[in-house]
Motif scaffolding. Sequence first.
Motif, PDB file in Angstrom:
ATOM      1  N   UNK A 122      -0.334  -2.118  -1.337  1.00 54.81           N
ATOM      2  CA  UNK A 122       0.744  -2.631  -2.177  1.00 54.81           C
ATOM      3  C   UNK A 122       0.744  -4.154  -2.191  1.00 54.81           C
ATOM      4  N   UNK A 123       0.388  -4.757  -1.064  1.00 56.26           N
ATOM      5  CA  UNK A 123       0.319  -6.220  -0.996  1.00 56.26           C
ATOM      6  C   UNK A 123      -0.729  -6.750  -1.973  1.00 56.26           C
ATOM      7  N   UNK A 124      -1.876  -6.079  -2.061  1.00 52.80           N
ATOM      8  CA  UNK A 124      -2.915  -6.496  -3.000  1.00 52.80           C
ATOM      9  C   UNK A 124      -2.413  -6.385  -4.440  1.00 52.80           C
ATOM     10  N   UNK A 125      -1.730  -5.290  -4.744  1.00 55.01           N
ATOM     11  CA  UNK A 125      -1.195  -5.101  -6.103  1.00 55.01           C
ATOM     12  C   UNK A 125      -0.141  -6.151  -6.428  1.00 55.01           C
ATOM     13  N   UNK A 126       0.695  -6.498  -5.429  1.00 53.71           N
ATOM     14  CA  UNK A 126       1.719  -7.525  -5.657  1.00 53.71           C
ATOM     15  C   UNK A 126       1.078  -8.870  -5.984  1.00 53.71           C
ATOM     16  N   UNK A 127       0.023  -9.219  -5.248  1.00 51.47           N
ATOM     17  CA  UNK A 127      -0.679 -10.483  -5.505  1.00 51.47           C
ATOM     18  C   UNK A 127      -1.329 -10.469  -6.887  1.00 51.47           C
ATOM     19  N   UNK A 128      -1.863  -9.318  -7.278  1.00 51.18           N
ATOM     20  CA  UNK A 128      -2.496  -9.210  -8.589  1.00 51.18           C
ATOM     21  C   UNK A 128      -1.463  -9.346  -9.712  1.00 51.18           C
ATOM     22  N   UNK A 129      -0.257  -8.835  -9.477  1.00 48.85           N
ATOM     23  CA  UNK A 129       0.783  -8.945 -10.495  1.00 48.85           C
ATOM     24  C   UNK A 129       1.315 -10.369 -10.620  1.00 48.85           C
ATOM     25  N   UNK A 130       1.164 -11.176  -9.557  1.00 46.29           N
ATOM     26  CA  UNK A 130       1.645 -12.560  -9.597  1.00 46.29           C
ATOM     27  C   UNK A 130       0.658 -13.489 -10.300  1.00 46.29           C
ATOM     28  N   UNK A 131      -0.541 -12.986 -10.604  1.00 49.86           N
ATOM     29  CA  UNK A 131      -1.596 -13.803 -11.202  1.00 49.86           C
ATOM     30  C   UNK A 131      -1.648 -13.539 -12.704  1.00 49.86           C
ATOM     31  N   UNK A 132      -1.988 -14.561 -13.493  1.00 44.87           N
ATOM     32  CA  UNK A 132      -1.889 -14.411 -14.953  1.00 44.87           C
ATOM     33  C   UNK A 132      -3.167 -13.898 -15.623  1.00 44.87           C
ATOM     34  N   UNK A 133      -4.276 -13.768 -14.902  1.00 46.20           N
ATOM     35  CA  UNK A 133      -5.519 -13.192 -15.414  1.00 46.20           C
ATOM     36  C   UNK A 133      -5.954 -13.824 -16.730  1.00 46.20           C
ATOM     37  N   UNK A 168     -15.751   0.845   3.670  1.00 50.12           N
ATOM     38  CA  UNK A 168     -15.754   2.176   3.076  1.00 50.12           C
ATOM     39  C   UNK A 168     -14.708   3.069   3.742  1.00 50.12           C
ATOM     40  N   UNK A 169     -13.945   3.792   2.923  1.00 52.79           N
ATOM     41  CA  UNK A 169     -12.948   4.722   3.423  1.00 52.79           C
ATOM     42  C   UNK A 169     -11.578   4.117   3.645  1.00 52.79           C
ATOM     43  N   UNK A 170     -11.475   2.778   3.708  1.00 53.07           N
ATOM     44  CA  UNK A 170     -10.180   2.141   3.967  1.00 53.07           C
ATOM     45  C   UNK A 170      -9.560   1.658   2.657  1.00 53.07           C
ATOM     46  N   UNK A 171      -8.317   1.203   2.737  1.00 58.10           N
ATOM     47  CA  UNK A 171      -7.655   0.642   1.562  1.00 58.10           C
ATOM     48  C   UNK A 171      -8.085  -0.812   1.393  1.00 58.10           C
ATOM     49  N   UNK A 172      -8.212  -1.255   0.142  1.00 56.18           N
ATOM     50  CA  UNK A 172      -8.594  -2.634  -0.139  1.00 56.18           C
ATOM     51  C   UNK A 172      -7.353  -3.512  -0.082  1.00 56.18           C
ATOM     52  N   UNK A 173      -7.347  -4.457   0.850  1.00 53.43           N
ATOM     53  CA  UNK A 173      -6.179  -5.303   1.058  1.00 53.43           C
ATOM     54  C   UNK A 173      -6.234  -6.609   0.293  1.00 53.43           C
ATOM     55  N   UNK A 174      -5.123  -7.344   0.332  1.00 58.10           N
ATOM     56  CA  UNK A 174      -5.029  -8.610  -0.380  1.00 58.10           C
ATOM     57  C   UNK A 174      -5.994  -9.649   0.168  1.00 58.10           C
ATOM     58  N   UNK A 175      -6.417  -9.493   1.424  1.00 58.21           N
ATOM     59  CA  UNK A 175      -7.346 -10.466   2.018  1.00 58.21           C
ATOM     60  C   UNK A 175      -8.703 -10.477   1.297  1.00 58.21           C
ATOM     61  N   UNK A 210      -4.823 -15.411  -4.748  1.00 62.64           N
ATOM     62  CA  UNK A 210      -3.826 -15.451  -3.667  1.00 62.64           C
ATOM     63  C   UNK A 210      -2.906 -16.651  -3.799  1.00 62.64           C
ATOM     64  N   UNK A 211      -3.398 -17.735  -4.384  1.00 60.16           N
ATOM     65  CA  UNK A 211      -2.596 -18.947  -4.539  1.00 60.16           C
ATOM     66  C   UNK A 211      -1.787 -18.942  -5.825  1.00 60.16           C
ATOM     67  N   UNK A 212      -1.814 -17.833  -6.548  1.00 59.42           N
ATOM     68  CA  UNK A 212      -1.178 -17.791  -7.867  1.00 59.42           C
ATOM     69  C   UNK A 212       0.310 -18.036  -7.785  1.00 59.42           C
TER      70      UNK A 212
END
Length: 497
Positions: free
Chosen positions: A367-378, A398-405, A412-414
């Motif tokens: 969810x943290x990764x998705x939040x950061x992506x939503x804060x960016x204007x692409x 492999x097998x884990x969730x992809x995090x904001x890091x 991330x600086x968006x």
Amino acid sequence: MSQLPTILVIDDEIRSLESISRILDEDFDVKTASTIGEATRILEGEWVQIVLCDQRMPEKTGVEFLKMVRENWPDAIRMIISGYTDAHDIIDGVNEAGIFQYITKPWHPENLILTLQNACKLYALQRENELLAIELKMSPSGVSKKMSDRRERLRRDYDFDDGIIRGKVSPMEDVCRTLRQVAPYDVPVLLSGSSGTGKELAARALHYDSLRWNKPFVVENCGALPDELLESELFGHKRGAFTGAVEDHTGLFQRADGGTVFLDEIGEVSPAFQVKLLRTLQEGEIRPVGSTKTHKIDVRVIAATNRNLEDEVRAGRFRADLYYRLAGIVVRLPDLKDRPLDIPVLAKALLSRAMSQLGKRVSGLTQEALDCMQAYSWPGNVREMQNEIQQMLVMGEEGSALGADLLSRHILQADPAGREEEDLADLMPMDGSLKDRIGELEARIIKETLIRHRWNKSKAARELGLSRVGLRGKLERYGLENVKPLPEKRKSAGSAG
């Protein structure tokens, strides 16, 4: 992981060879050669899908070498890369060597990778067509059913509901409603919008929801070719029409007869070519270069541009009569920054597609990764997000969730307000006292650093040159002390797979 496609890169400049190899290494099995002889030996011993050759080589030109490749290894997709854009060289390459693409220097890494990925798809399609041809001789009825099933599958893939991905409340909902309404009627459509907003996807959806859905859909990027080559590609040419025209060539309009022609980047065509295109649209016929005969065609034209063509018409750069021929219905596709609620849905879908393509499985996006992506204007829209998701998948475990890091630093600086320019003036808040404005920038830097270090305060403090006590004080000052990432083992709401 599935085997990477093999690409052979030939260039006598070693630094250029190393640069291309480094860019392509993650996506392809790259073989390199600095001489024609070395390249020939590799082709004799390896199964190569794509050959990318520099045009100016000491022993012979790239076109001459690729002509030889065409004769001996006809299945390989042939491409030229060069800093020279002589139209005759390009035409010679297309006709004599059968090149798929002429790439000019300086090239952009993302565009180069995308072009080569498309070449891989073409190679796979050629192989599939060869197998179908063999099957056709053995079992005509079975192949006919297979082709019919394939068309039905394509129609489902580009359906307005499943093919154009969006959230329940989205600006794309109105776009899809308009496209669905227009699709059955044989009128020209002009799609406008920034690069990467999905204009080609919308054009395919229009075609596969139209009465022409079982006929060809062909694409031409009008901004990528000079007039001479664009005319040959669209209208065809006769043997001997110009130097290098060694055989007749059927143009895209004729190949698409009964179907749809998608003219991408239509705003880039020259005034001289606009006249030729207008005549084709008015008369419903084409005349191949070097021919005295015309051919009637029956196609639907869908055009796309990232320019404001009405402004171009007012400025005298685009013909008004051609504009009104193309703009039977005008549909604008919104930028991704105007579709924030679509971002999580799109990210999951793009991740699912990337996992299928790369053969690597993860449990989703945090969810943290998705939040950061939503804060960016692409600014690069869906195409930029697709590249970012692929990068995260490649670098993730492999097998884990992809995090904001795993996100790029600029994301991330968006700033949630949408100021992502690299200029410091754009990164800084424009209101408030100097202390407040510097404080806001400092808070963003601290949060970005913590995310990259997975909220390890010791590592973040060390990078920032702070003590743990100093960092703790700043976290309290900026209200970040209670911000916690999702537990790593927990499956996020954004999981895909």
